[in-house]
Each structure stands twice: as C-alpha cells, then as structure tokens.
Design a protein around this motif. Structure first.
Motif, mmCIF file in Angstrom:
data_model
loop_
_atom_site.group_PDB
_atom_site.id
_atom_site.type_symbol
_atom_site.label_atom_id
_atom_site.label_comp_id
_atom_site.label_asym_id
_atom_site.label_seq_id
_atom_site.Cartn_x
_atom_site.Cartn_y
_atom_site.Cartn_z
ATOM 1 N N THR A 184 16.213 -35.900 23.567
ATOM 2 C CA THR A 184 15.384 -35.982 24.767
ATOM 3 C C THR A 184 14.252 -34.961 24.720
ATOM 4 N N ALA A 185 14.560 -33.725 24.361
ATOM 5 C CA ALA A 185 13.565 -32.648 24.432
ATOM 6 C C ALA A 185 12.435 -32.826 23.419
ATOM 7 N N LEU A 186 12.763 -33.152 22.173
ATOM 8 C CA LEU A 186 11.711 -33.260 21.158
ATOM 9 C C LEU A 186 10.726 -34.382 21.470
ATOM 10 N N ARG A 211 9.862 -30.424 33.637
ATOM 11 C CA ARG A 211 10.418 -31.319 34.655
ATOM 12 C C ARG A 211 11.753 -31.861 34.158
ATOM 13 N N PRO A 212 12.751 -31.990 35.042
ATOM 14 C CA PRO A 212 14.077 -32.442 34.595
ATOM 15 C C PRO A 212 14.076 -33.897 34.153
ATOM 16 N N ALA A 213 14.804 -34.172 33.083
ATOM 17 C CA ALA A 213 14.964 -35.536 32.576
ATOM 18 C C ALA A 213 16.389 -35.717 32.098
ATOM 19 N N GLY A 214 16.984 -36.853 32.431
ATOM 20 C CA GLY A 214 18.323 -37.155 31.949
ATOM 21 C C GLY A 214 18.316 -37.445 30.465
ATOM 22 N N ASP A 215 19.450 -37.294 29.835
ATOM 23 C CA ASP A 215 19.603 -37.570 28.404
ATOM 24 C C ASP A 215 19.248 -39.031 28.139
ATOM 25 N N VAL A 216 18.410 -39.255 27.133
ATOM 26 C CA VAL A 216 17.971 -40.625 26.844
ATOM 27 C C VAL A 216 19.131 -41.518 26.408
ATOM 28 N N ASP A 217 20.220 -40.909 25.951
ATOM 29 C CA ASP A 217 21.379 -41.687 25.497
ATOM 30 C C ASP A 217 22.492 -41.742 26.532
ATOM 31 N N ALA A 218 22.282 -41.154 27.701
ATOM 32 C CA ALA A 218 23.378 -40.977 28.656
ATOM 33 C C ALA A 218 24.034 -42.294 29.042
ATOM 34 N N ASN A 259 13.136 -29.154 29.126
ATOM 35 C CA ASN A 259 13.852 -30.070 30.018
ATOM 36 C C ASN A 259 14.900 -29.277 30.791
ATOM 37 N N PRO A 260 14.611 -28.871 32.016
ATOM 38 C CA PRO A 260 15.561 -28.038 32.767
ATOM 39 C C PRO A 260 16.942 -28.665 32.905
ATOM 40 N N LEU A 261 17.001 -29.968 33.154
ATOM 41 C CA LEU A 261 18.297 -30.625 33.317
ATOM 42 C C LEU A 261 19.093 -30.581 32.018
ATOM 43 N N GLY A 262 18.410 -30.808 30.905
ATOM 44 C CA GLY A 262 19.082 -30.730 29.614
ATOM 45 C C GLY A 262 19.559 -29.330 29.302
ATOM 46 N N LEU A 263 18.731 -28.323 29.625
ATOM 47 C CA LEU A 263 19.118 -26.935 29.371
ATOM 48 C C LEU A 263 20.309 -26.544 30.231
ATOM 49 N N GLU A 264 20.311 -26.961 31.484
ATOM 50 C CA GLU A 264 21.462 -26.666 32.344
ATOM 51 C C GLU A 264 22.748 -27.241 31.744
ATOM 52 N N GLY A 265 22.664 -28.477 31.267
ATOM 53 C CA GLY A 265 23.835 -29.086 30.651
ATOM 54 C C GLY A 265 24.273 -28.354 29.402
ATOM 55 N N GLN A 266 23.300 -27.912 28.601
ATOM 56 C CA GLN A 266 23.632 -27.191 27.375
ATOM 57 C C GLN A 266 24.290 -25.858 27.685
ATOM 58 N N VAL A 267 23.779 -25.149 28.693
ATOM 59 C CA VAL A 267 24.349 -23.856 29.077
ATOM 60 C C VAL A 267 25.763 -24.038 29.632
ATOM 61 N N LEU A 278 39.711 -24.764 33.297
ATOM 62 C CA LEU A 278 38.303 -24.378 33.309
ATOM 63 C C LEU A 278 37.750 -24.400 34.732
ATOM 64 N N PRO A 279 36.637 -23.730 34.964
ATOM 65 C CA PRO A 279 36.074 -23.717 36.322
ATOM 66 C C PRO A 279 35.573 -25.106 36.717
ATOM 67 N N ASN A 280 35.587 -25.387 38.011
ATOM 68 C CA ASN A 280 35.098 -26.678 38.495
ATOM 69 C C ASN A 280 33.606 -26.852 38.254
ATOM 70 N N ASP A 281 32.892 -25.747 38.144
ATOM 71 C CA ASP A 281 31.444 -25.819 37.982
ATOM 72 C C ASP A 281 30.985 -24.585 37.229
ATOM 73 N N VAL A 282 29.890 -24.723 36.498
ATOM 74 C CA VAL A 282 29.195 -23.573 35.928
ATOM 75 C C VAL A 282 27.842 -23.496 36.613
ATOM 76 N N GLU A 283 27.629 -22.443 37.371
ATOM 77 C CA GLU A 283 26.365 -22.268 38.086
ATOM 78 C C GLU A 283 25.328 -21.701 37.115
ATOM 79 N N VAL A 284 24.304 -22.482 36.841
ATOM 80 C CA VAL A 284 23.310 -22.118 35.836
ATOM 81 C C VAL A 284 22.009 -21.699 36.521
ATOM 82 N N ILE A 285 21.481 -20.564 36.105
ATOM 83 C CA ILE A 285 20.208 -20.054 36.608
ATOM 84 C C ILE A 285 19.228 -20.019 35.446
ATOM 85 N N LEU A 286 18.124 -20.755 35.576
ATOM 86 C CA LEU A 286 17.087 -20.772 34.553
ATOM 87 C C LEU A 286 15.922 -19.899 35.005
ATOM 88 N N VAL A 287 15.504 -19.000 34.156
ATOM 89 C CA VAL A 287 14.416 -18.083 34.493
ATOM 90 C C VAL A 287 13.076 -18.755 34.186
#
Length: 750
Positions: free
Chosen positions: A75-77, A203-210, A648-656, A695-704
């Motif tokens: 997605t990102a490239l 801008r956030p974008a969903g995974d092209v293969d999702a 891709n903020p949405l992709g980075l959040e998922g990766q983190v 595992l935790p129910n959620d991982v709260e991700v903060i992007l700088v």
C-alpha cells in the motif's frame, strides 16, 4: 504471453504506448536496457509490468516492488508513486512485482533497484527514487495536454487523474495517454510536489489486500501450483551437520502416488541460508497426501555430526554466564568511551544485573515453501521471500542460467520476521527439480519449520552502572554473550558482533564512561536474521536495567530516564548520523502522558516504560499490568513512534500495533531449547505463541507529526514493548510485596 521487451538505454525512464494505448513508466537503469513486461503494454498480455500503467479508460496500474510480508509495503510504496502522479486512488490497482532483473555483460542488473522487505528500509529507499516514477508520468501527461491545447505546461495542473486548464476545462489522463507516450522524457530528474500539495501521503488508507485477505481470496506462494508439478516433503536430519546412516525406501515407494525418494545435502563451502539447512530425504509424489504418507513410511537412521551431538542450551547459557563473570578479554570491544576506572573511583553507588534471554524461532504463519520449474534455458519460481535478489543468487548458482533467464514471482508473503531473508528452502526446491527433471512444489510442515529454523541466539547480558553523588549515571559497563547470526556467512571475524549489538544503542553517548563488550559463543545450531535484532534483546536488558537503577535510588523510573537522557540535543552517532534526544524525549513524554504516569506511585497496578531509537526513528512504550494471583493481565499498552513523514498513518498504526503484540508474545511464552544437539520443541503446542486472552485488548498508537524524510518502521515497535512489560510486572510485584505486610497488620487488628 510472458517475457520482456528491451528498450533503448538512452531513456531516463522507460515509456511506451502499447497495443491498448497504455502509458508505461519504470525507473531508469544507468547501464542497461530496462525490460518492460509485455503485460503492461495492453490488455492482450497476461504478465505483470513495471511501476505505472495508465490505459485509455483512465485506469492506473501501479507495481509494488518490495515483498509485502504484512508490513504494508503493497500500500505505502504505490501511494508514493500515485501521489506524484496525482492519480485518483480509487482507480488505482496495485500489483505485486516479481523480481526485476536483466543482463549486462553476463551480470545481473536490477530493474527495480531496491527489492527487500522487513528490514526497515523499504520506505526510505522508496522516498529516494519512487517519487520520480510518478513525477515523470505526470510530466508526460501534462506535456501532452500542453501540446494539444497550445498552452504552456506550467499553466496546467493535475488533480485526481485529470489535467485542469486555467479556464477550468478538465482532461482525463486516459484521453492523453497516446500522445504522452510519444514524448521523449527529459534527461534530468524532475521537480517533485511540494508537501503542502500532498493528497495521499499522510492520509490514512486501508491495506490494498485487506478485502482479499479477510475473505480468503489472497493467493500465497504456498497456494501456487503447476499441473505437472510433483509435491516434495522432507525428512530432515535432526542434527545440524549430521548425516544419513541408513535408508529403506521401498515402503515409501510402494505408496500410491509416490514417484521418487531423493536425498539432498548442504553444499560444501556454501554459507548458511544459501543451501539446505540440514541433510534431508525428500519424498516426491503426485499430491500432498501421497507425499506425506510416503514420508511416514520411510525407514531412516541418522547420525549426528561431531559439532552438534553434545549441544545443550542449558549448558551454553551456563557457559555464557560464567564467561561474563570472568575478566577474560571480549571477542570484540564494540565501544569504549571515557575512563571506567576513574569513574569507579567516584562511585557513590554501584548497580549490577544479569539478564538471560532464550533462543527463539521465527514461527512464520506460512511455512517455508517454493514452486520451481526448470526448463532448458529458463527457471521460473514462485517464492515467499523477503529478498528476491538473494533468492535469485541461489537459483543462479545452482543452475548456471543467464541472469535474465531466472523469473521469480513473489505473491503476498505469510510472515517473514527475517526468516525469509535466508533461502535454504529455495536451494532445496531447485536441487529436487534438477534431480527429477520436473517442476517441484516443495512444502515444509509446521514441525519442520520449528525444528529446522535459523534461530535467534539466546543471549546473556551483564550490566554494571556507577552512580555519582548527584544520582547521575557516570559509568556504564555492558557485556553480552551470544552466538553471532553472521557466523559462516562471509562476515569478517571482527564484524560478527554487528548482528548482536549496536555501537549506538542507549545509553551510548549519554554516559561519560561507556563500554560495550561482545563475547562470541560457539554453537552448531543454525542462526540467522531475526525481526528487530540486534535491538530487541539489547533494549530489553538496557531498559530493564534503567528500572533497576531507579529502584536502587528509590525514585520514579521516569525521573531516572529523564536524568539519563538529559536536555534535548543532537549527539553524533558512530558511523554517521545523529541521535536527536529531543525526539526521544518527546515520544517518552507522549506515552507517559497518555497512560497517566503521574499515578505511577499510587496505582494498584504496575506500570512500566521504555524508549529506544533505531536508524533515525524513535519509539517509546508505556504498559500497565494487573496481577490476579499468579495470573498476569496486560491492562493497557501505549506506543508512540516518530518516523519522520508518515506515508500511510493507518498502515503505520497497524504495523506498530502488530509489532507490539509480536514482541509481547515473544516475551510471555516461547523458548527454543536443545539437548544432545536436538531441538526439543516439535510443534506450536511446545512453542506457544500468546493467545488473545494474554494480550491487551488494544494497542494505543501515537504517531508524531513530522516533515523529515521518512524512516523505516517494520520492527520499530519491537524493542521497547518487552522491557516496558517487564518493568510493569516488576512494579506490580513490588506493590504486591509492599502491601502484604500491611494487609496482615489490618487483619490482626480486625
């Protein structure tokens, strides 16, 4: 139709109009004709193509060059290219590109340049060159519009797949394709878009293969097949470096569908990861069921090699601990700043701790596999690899084929974690295809994937710190013992430490006297690249030890860290680059604010923090845990990352989030052990990955937000998750111990 069309090397970027009027764009190679797969020239062709195709209907096809192992590169490239192209993302189709290779004087020339995934450099490399592919396509279309309208190109603008004139007329890209394809591109790089004009990047974008993934439509390499391919399964030797003592093949060959039984052996003198990981016997059959049944009927006896028969993980760990307790010289002194002896003379306090971490397996969701067809002058493979060019090197060595006669297709990969930077399974498949003169579909089982991995070595860290009279750390002495992942891989002896420790890891550069020593352990067990190493194992020891210092000083661990980090400033790194302490302080502040660290002392739960830096990117975790008797609950997990400009903020959040969960899983449960040279873990039952409940129910991700050039993030969140968890558990245990005497006193009074 398959194959490639060589074009003139005079062009900066390759541009063609095909039978269906497609505009094709790829990146220049300075010394070779860049091939364009014919599929990109029109609908009548079936193969895939280079980076960009625009057809007359305005549809855009963008190729993703790096394998996507779940890191979001697919997605990102393409979004980097589409941004410069001013494409309408809703009309973009992304296609994974196979290996791009041509020949020049008998040597390979890499059409797409960088093709490597999971090592944290896909985005930085793309930022340096992929923008030009999109910019050129946009320039050509703009030039075509300018010539048609008789206006200056700089008076036109592009947006969402159309060229807009000063008076508001709109011309879709598709209407300009034919004319654009006849324009010669310039010989110099083109100007790129100003960041304030970005509509896709950031801008956030969903995974092209999702959608295909969740609906089960995604085709992985393990799903690929040829109608005439034989299925191959292996019975590997349980000892690295062992050999076959005896074999009885008749019962296996008697199974209906079994075609042949073939022994294979690692090639002498070939580095690990480029040939078979161990001697093995392969059963080749018409289908998987017959192959597995035949495998069960094989009568085999193996004998261990002289180096591996007595290998024992427990003894190796004890050896490492004993080694670090002596004054013996290290294998390599990685770094030595200041004067440790002088600092010791000023000591107000000393802190010392030892950290032991187990061997780990990759446990990829998709086991190793490879589909290969060898024709007289062509090799065609479908490979789940993180590094197609390295897979090519294995095939070329074994076949002797010309560079451009090896075609490698790389579908979506079912997890890499560094395991697929090695290509032993590719070598095995090619060996078998040569032996039977038929296409081969090699399939590893889950058990074989665990027992014949290239493991992460177990490590032992011993750290000593000297605390001055003002509570500051004035000396840091760290020793690490491990078996290098680079042993036998052609790396010079004085560089074997580079897979095990970083010369720039914290707190290097922050402490006046700092020493880092590596002690190499000898082991016959296979080792190889592992996700996040060498940062993960070292961050665990370092960041856990900072909390030990805080405990000794009886103070808030955040206060200890802030004193250690000091003021925001730039610190030169060994080998180049700078450590930006301000960015590190910022991610630490973000996670502590979000988790409400101010309640650290009074919270009935345990809270832990950790921070780290990797190749110009910065990360911090804060984790809160609760103890229910002996049961651990991870209540919250917060992670802040600063990677420069975010594609891709949405992709980075998922990766983190994914990397955080991966690191927590590795910290909670699994370990590889071996006795008498044999791995003890035979399945995921013996090597338990974390369950959802653990595992935790959620991982709260903060992007700088950041406008610096992007850094990689494929494993950035790995190093700090485990030490933050350990520090939280340490705190929870301390709270529990402190409260027990109080509870006993209350009960007595009642």
């Amino acid at each position: 139709m398959s194959g490639v069309l060589p074009l003139s090397r005079r062009r900066f970027l390759q541009v063609l109009a095909g039978a269906a009027g497609a505009l094709v764009v790829g990146i220049r190679e300075a010394h070779a004709d860049v091939p364009v797969p014919p599929a990109m020239l029109g609908d009548e062709f079936g193969a895939l193509g280079p980076y960009v195709r625009i057809d007359r209907d305005g549809n855009v096809l963008v190729g993703a060059r790096d394998p996507d192992t779940g890191t979001g590169t697919a997605t990102a490239l393409p979004r980097i290219i589409a941004e410069e192209l001013d494409a309408d993302w809703t009309r973009v189709t992304v296609i994974p590109l196979g290996l791009g290779v041509t020949a020049k004087d008998g040597k390979p020339v890499w059409t797409y340049g960088h093709q490597r995934s999971g090592t944290g450099d896909s985005i930085p490399a793309a930022w340096a060159d992929l923008r030009q592919a999109g910019a050129l396509a946009r320039w050509l279309i703009t030039q075509a519009a300018a010539r048609r309208l008789g206006v200056a190109a700089d008076r036109l603008r592009c947006e969402a797949g159309v060229v807009v004139t000063p008076d508001g007329r709109r011309f879709p890209y598709g209407s300009l394709v034919e004319a654009a394809s006849k324009i010669d591109p310039p010989n110099a790089p083109l100007p790129l878009k100003a960041p304030q004009r970005y509509t896709l990047i950031g801008r956030p974008a969903g995974d092209v293969d999702a959608r295909r993934i969740v609906t089960g439509q995604t085709r992985y390499a393990i799903d690929a097949d040829y109608a005439d391919a034989l299925v191959a399964v292996l019975a590997p030797c349980p000892w690295p470096g062992g050999s076959l003592a005896s074999i009885e093949t008749a019962p296996a060959l008697a199974v209906k569908g079994v075609v042949k039984v073939v022994p294979i052996n690692p090639e002498a003198g070939v580095p690990p990861g480029q040939t078979a990981v161990a001697p093995a016997v392969a059963v080749l059959a018409e289908n998987t069921w017959a192959a597995l049944r035949g495998l069960g009927e094989l009568k085999l006896e193996w004998k261990p090699g002289s180096d591996s028969a007595n290998e024992d993980s427990g003894k190796l760990e004890a050896q490492a601990i004993a080694l670090l307790d002596t004054d013996s010289a290290p294998t390599t002194r990685v770094r030595d700043d200041g004067d440790l002896k002088a600092a010791n003379r000023k000591a107000a306090r000393r802190v010392e701790a030892t950290y032991v971490q187990p061997w780990l397996a990759h446990a990829t969701p998709e086991p190793m596999n490879c589909l290969v067809r060898l024709d007289k002058d062509q090799a065609t493979l479908v490979v789940p690899t993180q590094a197609p060019q390295q897979a090519w090197a294995v095939v070329q060595r074994l076949t002797g084929l010309a560079p451009d006669r090896i075609a490698i297709e790389v579908p979506r990969v079912g997890g890499g974690y560094g395991r697929r930077l090695d290509h032993d399974y590719v070598a095995e498949a090619v060996m078998l295809a040569k032996a039977v003169d038929k296409p081969v579909r090699l399939m590893w089982t889950r058990e074989q994937d665990l027992v014949h991995d290239y493991y992460r070595s177990g490590t032992v860290h011993k750290i000593k710190a000297v605390i001055g009279r003002k509570r500051q750390v004035i000396a840091w002495d760290q020793r690490l013992a491990s078996a290098s992942a680079l042993t036998g891989r052609g790396t010079a002896a004085d560089r074997l430490w580079t897979s095990e420790v970083s010369a720039n890891q914290l707190p290097a550069g922050l402490v006046p006297a700092y020493r880092s020593d590596w002690y190499g352990l000898a082991s016959a067990m296979p080792r190889g690249p592992f996700r996040g190493e060498p940062h993960v194992s070292n961050a665990f020891a370092v960041e856990s030890f900072v909390d030990e210092i805080a405990h000794t000083l009886r103070e808030d661990p955040l206060v200890t860290r802030l004193r250690l980090l000091g003021e925001a400033r730039q610190i030169p790194l060994a080998g180049g680059g700078m450590l930006d302490v301000g960015r590190l302080l910022n991610v630490l502040k973000l996670v502590t604010d979000r988790i409400e660290w101010k309640n650290w002392l009074h919270n009935v739960n345990g809270m832990g923090i950790a921070c780290w830096h990797v190749d110009g990117a910065y990360v911090a975790h804060a984790i809160e845990v609760a103890m229910h008797g002996e049961k651990l609950e991870i209540v919250r997990a917060v992670c802040a990352v600063d990677v420069g400009r975010v594609i891709n903020p949405l992709g980075l959040e998922g990766q983190v989030a994914g990397a955080t969960l991966d690191a927590l899983s590795n910290a909670l449960n699994p370990a590889i052990t071996f006795k008498n040279g044999q791995i003890q873990q035979q399945s995921l039952k013996d090597y338990p990955l974390a369950s959802m409940a653990q595992l935790p129910n959620d991982v709260e991700v903060i992007l700088v937000p950041n406008d610096r050039a992007p850094s990689g993030a494929s494993f950035l969140a790995m190093p700090t998750a485990a030490p933050a968890l350990a520090n939280a558990v340490f705190r929870a245990s301390a709270v529990r111990v402190r409260r027990l005497p109080l509870m006993k006193e209350l009960l007595r009074l009642l």
